[in-house]
Motif scaffolding. Structure first.
Motif, PDB file in Angstrom:
ATOM      1  N   ALA A 200      -5.550   0.478   0.503  1.00 22.87           N
ATOM      2  CA  ALA A 200      -6.123   1.046  -1.027  1.00 22.87           C
ATOM      3  C   ALA A 200      -6.482   2.438  -0.483  1.00 22.87           C
ATOM      4  N   GLU A 201      -6.784   3.164   0.476  1.00 22.28           N
ATOM      5  CA  GLU A 201      -7.381   4.182   0.856  1.00 22.28           C
ATOM      6  C   GLU A 201      -5.948   5.277   1.385  1.00 22.28           C
ATOM      7  N   ASP A 202      -5.890   5.986   0.340  1.00 17.21           N
ATOM      8  CA  ASP A 202      -4.561   7.335   0.619  1.00 17.21           C
ATOM      9  C   ASP A 202      -4.967   7.815   2.179  1.00 17.21           C
ATOM     10  N   HIS A 203      -6.039   8.126   2.833  1.00 18.66           N
ATOM     11  CA  HIS A 203      -5.932   8.374   4.134  1.00 18.66           C
ATOM     12  C   HIS A 203      -5.479   7.927   5.131  1.00 18.66           C
ATOM     13  N   HIS A 204      -5.911   6.220   4.549  1.00 21.61           N
ATOM     14  CA  HIS A 204      -5.188   5.516   5.987  1.00 21.61           C
ATOM     15  C   HIS A 204      -3.600   5.629   6.018  1.00 21.61           C
ATOM     16  N   SER A 205      -3.614   5.105   4.513  1.00 23.18           N
ATOM     17  CA  SER A 205      -1.911   5.239   3.585  1.00 23.18           C
ATOM     18  C   SER A 205      -0.822   6.315   4.328  1.00 23.18           C
ATOM     19  N   ALA A 206      -1.701   7.179   4.493  1.00 24.53           N
ATOM     20  CA  ALA A 206      -1.301   8.617   5.327  1.00 24.53           C
ATOM     21  C   ALA A 206      -0.967   9.099   6.971  1.00 24.53           C
ATOM     22  N   MET A 207      -1.314   7.953   7.540  1.00 28.67           N
ATOM     23  CA  MET A 207      -0.744   8.252   8.591  1.00 28.67           C
ATOM     24  C   MET A 207       0.139   6.707   9.234  1.00 28.67           C
ATOM     25  N   VAL A 208       0.606   5.589   8.552  1.00 29.32           N
ATOM     26  CA  VAL A 208       1.018   4.013   8.762  1.00 29.32           C
ATOM     27  C   VAL A 208       2.283   4.506   9.488  1.00 29.32           C
ATOM     28  N   GLN A 209       3.170   6.039   8.642  1.00 26.28           N
ATOM     29  CA  GLN A 209       4.769   6.087   9.001  1.00 26.28           C
ATOM     30  C   GLN A 209       4.485   6.277  10.751  1.00 26.28           C
ATOM     31  N   GLU A 210       3.126   6.993  11.239  1.00 29.30           N
ATOM     32  CA  GLU A 210       3.462   7.474  12.773  1.00 29.30           C
ATOM     33  C   GLU A 210       3.122   6.159  13.369  1.00 29.30           C
ATOM     34  N   VAL A 211       2.515   5.196  12.503  1.00 32.69           N
ATOM     35  CA  VAL A 211       1.250   4.243  13.621  1.00 32.69           C
ATOM     36  C   VAL A 211       3.214   3.802  13.946  1.00 32.69           C
ATOM     37  N   GLN A 212       3.239   3.804  13.013  1.00 30.90           N
ATOM     38  CA  GLN A 212       4.147   2.331  13.326  1.00 30.90           C
ATOM     39  C   GLN A 212       5.418   3.157  14.159  1.00 30.90           C
ATOM     40  N   LYS A 213       5.863   4.318  13.979  1.00 25.57           N
ATOM     41  CA  LYS A 213       6.873   5.299  15.395  1.00 25.57           C
ATOM     42  C   LYS A 213       5.972   5.332  17.099  1.00 25.57           C
ATOM     43  N   THR A 214       4.681   5.014  16.751  1.00 24.12           N
ATOM     44  CA  THR A 214       3.819   5.646  18.240  1.00 24.12           C
ATOM     45  C   THR A 214       4.462   3.669  18.821  1.00 24.12           C
ATOM     46  N   TRP A 215       4.258   2.791  17.977  1.00 21.78           N
ATOM     47  CA  TRP A 215       4.043   1.955  18.434  1.00 21.78           C
ATOM     48  C   TRP A 215       5.817   1.488  19.027  1.00 21.78           C
TER      49      TRP A 215
ATOM     50  N   GLU B 128      -9.569  -2.651  -8.674  1.00 17.09           N
ATOM     51  CA  GLU B 128      -9.663  -2.090  -8.306  1.00 17.09           C
ATOM     52  C   GLU B 128      -9.354  -1.820  -6.874  1.00 17.09           C
ATOM     53  N   SER B 129      -8.708  -2.314  -6.299  1.00 20.98           N
ATOM     54  CA  SER B 129      -9.131  -2.427  -4.559  1.00 20.98           C
ATOM     55  C   SER B 129      -7.251  -3.114  -4.863  1.00 20.98           C
ATOM     56  N   PHE B 130      -7.042  -3.958  -5.424  1.00 23.31           N
ATOM     57  CA  PHE B 130      -5.489  -4.139  -5.947  1.00 23.31           C
ATOM     58  C   PHE B 130      -4.860  -2.733  -5.733  1.00 23.31           C
ATOM     59  N   VAL B 131      -4.893  -2.335  -7.244  1.00 19.67           N
ATOM     60  CA  VAL B 131      -4.316  -1.364  -7.440  1.00 19.67           C
ATOM     61  C   VAL B 131      -3.723   0.154  -7.336  1.00 19.67           C
ATOM     62  N   SER B 132      -5.140  -0.210  -6.069  1.00 23.89           N
ATOM     63  CA  SER B 132      -5.331   1.551  -5.306  1.00 23.89           C
ATOM     64  C   SER B 132      -3.947   1.065  -3.585  1.00 23.89           C
ATOM     65  N   THR B 133      -4.290   0.155  -3.779  1.00 24.60           N
ATOM     66  CA  THR B 133      -3.276  -0.352  -2.296  1.00 24.60           C
ATOM     67  C   THR B 133      -1.469  -0.428  -2.956  1.00 24.60           C
ATOM     68  N   ARG B 134      -1.367  -0.669  -4.504  1.00 22.26           N
ATOM     69  CA  ARG B 134       0.163  -0.974  -4.958  1.00 22.26           C
ATOM     70  C   ARG B 134      -0.001   0.777  -5.899  1.00 22.26           C
ATOM     71  N   GLN B 135      -1.086   1.497  -5.434  1.00 24.95           N
ATOM     72  CA  GLN B 135      -0.737   3.212  -5.947  1.00 24.95           C
ATOM     73  C   GLN B 135      -0.352   3.628  -4.209  1.00 24.95           C
ATOM     74  N   THR B 136      -0.828   3.454  -3.333  1.00 25.78           N
ATOM     75  CA  THR B 136      -0.202   3.672  -2.284  1.00 25.78           C
ATOM     76  C   THR B 136       0.925   3.480  -1.970  1.00 25.78           C
ATOM     77  N   LEU B 137       1.170   2.341  -1.789  1.00 25.86           N
ATOM     78  CA  LEU B 137       2.275   2.206  -1.108  1.00 25.86           C
ATOM     79  C   LEU B 137       3.735   3.171  -2.509  1.00 25.86           C
ATOM     80  N   VAL B 138       3.168   2.768  -3.243  1.00 25.74           N
ATOM     81  CA  VAL B 138       4.701   3.640  -3.803  1.00 25.74           C
ATOM     82  C   VAL B 138       4.265   5.070  -3.851  1.00 25.74           C
ATOM     83  N   LYS B 139       2.921   5.314  -4.030  1.00 27.26           N
ATOM     84  CA  LYS B 139       2.553   7.039  -3.567  1.00 27.26           C
ATOM     85  C   LYS B 139       3.620   7.753  -2.619  1.00 27.26           C
ATOM     86  N   ARG B 140       3.809   6.660  -1.210  1.00 22.62           N
ATOM     87  CA  ARG B 140       3.976   6.724  -0.386  1.00 22.62           C
ATOM     88  C   ARG B 140       5.175   6.615   0.752  1.00 22.62           C
TER      89      ARG B 140
END
Length: 389
Positions: free
Chosen positions: A63-78, A105-117
């Protein structure tokens, strides 16, 4: 390790805490060629902190955009660590995100961050969910999406590998050595139960023991440590849930999560993220007459939604979360001594980010600007008044 007297060596970096965050920081610093010491108060391996256990979720859905911003590098690091060690550390299962409260709100925010990223996911109706997974029983309206790239990390193996790689790159690991006092300054002196060490940069990643180290340094944070019961429910038909996805369902004041039957074949893993039982981390397993609220909720949830499981848990394991009031993490430097980096309050969601957060903490301690915007997760959001320094 054997005891150490006062040393004349000045380390480039000392990391306190041998959990996933501290081990990730130590690994990254050693890999970059910095002379690094990792201090862990317990003998390794151990199950006293928050990083033990067979599995942890790795996901794109936040749901948090600042976490979503990191996820692709997290996957790549592993991925890089798997490639370097020729080891499998992840299993992709997908993850269902459920919420019965329409447009929560939490579900909507989660979906929005997936779309944004532009991260892949699939919307599902309740009917599509139960048709695809007939051993899950959900009725009525649910907001539901599938994070198709999600899965789980083999947690114990991840932690062990980071520590092995740290030593491979020349790092020094001292376990069974508790930090007793820290003297800040341009050169930081770290006193332990076996000696003292000096460093130009310090990373504090002490998990449930963070407040114990931070308060003498004048940093008072609203951290609370919560005991968590992880329950394993036996399949009525062996392996019937082995190919099911991870599931997260916001329920009441918390959320229920579950893993397919992997940790212990024939048993599904469930937890209820509910902050109800605050504990002293040194007395986590002390006998208590408190009702096990989270276990009661899990039993009820399993009876209602997982008809292919026995309704009583066969295995119960304990863990701890160290949480902030908003359940968001803290990454920052000391307000005065900027060569001391602080990572704490991971609120049950820090494991998968261990190597990346470790890199951020190491860079902060070494005076390098962080690659990501950490303003939303700095500790000054809690400081209404100056720290007592």
């Amino acid at each position: 390790m054997a005891g150490h007297m006062a040393s004349t060596v000045v380390y480039d970096c000392i990391v306190v805490g041998g959990g996933i965050i501290g081990s990730g920081a130590a690994y990254q610093m050693a890999k970059e060629g910095h002379k690094t010491l990792l201090l862990e108060q317990f003998s390794l391996p151990h199950a006293r902190g928050s990083s033990s256990g067979p599995s942890r979720i790795i996901r794109n859905a936040y749901a948090e955009d600042h976490h979503s911003a990191m996820v692709q590098e997290v996957q790549k690091t592993w991925e890089d660590i798997e490639r370097e060690t020729n080891t499998t550390l992840r299993r992709q299962t997908g993850m269902l995100v459920l919420n019965q409260r329409r447009n929560a709100e939490s579900f909507v925010s989660t979906r929005q961050t997936l779309v944004k990223r532009q991260l892949p996911f699939e919307d599902l109706t309740t009917q599509q969910l139960t048709a695809r997974y007939p051993l899950m029983s959900y009725e009525g309206h649910y907001d539901c999406l599938m994070d198709t790239e999600a899965g789980f990390l083999i947690a114990n193996k991840c932690l062990q590998l980071l520590q092995e790689l740290f030593k491979k790159y020349g790092g020094m690991l001292h376990d069974g050595e508790k930090v007793t006092r820290i003297e800040p300054g341009r050169i930081v002196t770290v006193h332990t139960s076996k000696g003292q060490y000096k460093t130009g940069a310090l990373v504090l990643a002490a998990g449930p023991w963070a407040s114990e180290l931070l308060k003498p340094l004048g940093v008072h944070l609203p951290l609370k440590v919560w005991k968590v019961n992880v329950c394993y429910f036996k399949e009525k038909v062996h392996s019937s849930y082995v190919n099911y996805p991870i599931m997260v369902d916001e329920v009441g004041e918390g959320f229920v999560y579950c893993f397919p039957s992997q940790d212990y074949p024939g048993y599904m893993k469930f937890g209820y993220h509910l902050l109800w039982d605050e504990v002293d981390p040194d007395s986590r397993d002390k006998w208590t007459d408190k009702r096990q609220v989270d276990i009661d909720h899990l039993k009820s949830y399993v009876r209602k939604h997982y008809p292919g499981l026995e309704s009583e848990p066969s295995i119960i394991e304990k863990c701890m979360y160290t949480c902030t009031p908003g359940e968001d993490i803290i990454i920052d430097t000391h307000p005065v001594h900027h060569n001391i980096a602080i990572g704490c309050g991971f609120s049950g969601k820090g494991f998968k980010m261990g190597p990346l957060i470790g890199k951020i903490l190491g860079d902060l301690a070494m005076g390098k600007p962080p690659k990501y915007d950490i303003k939303p997760i700095r500790m000054n959001r809690f400081m209404d008044q100056k720290a007592k320094l």
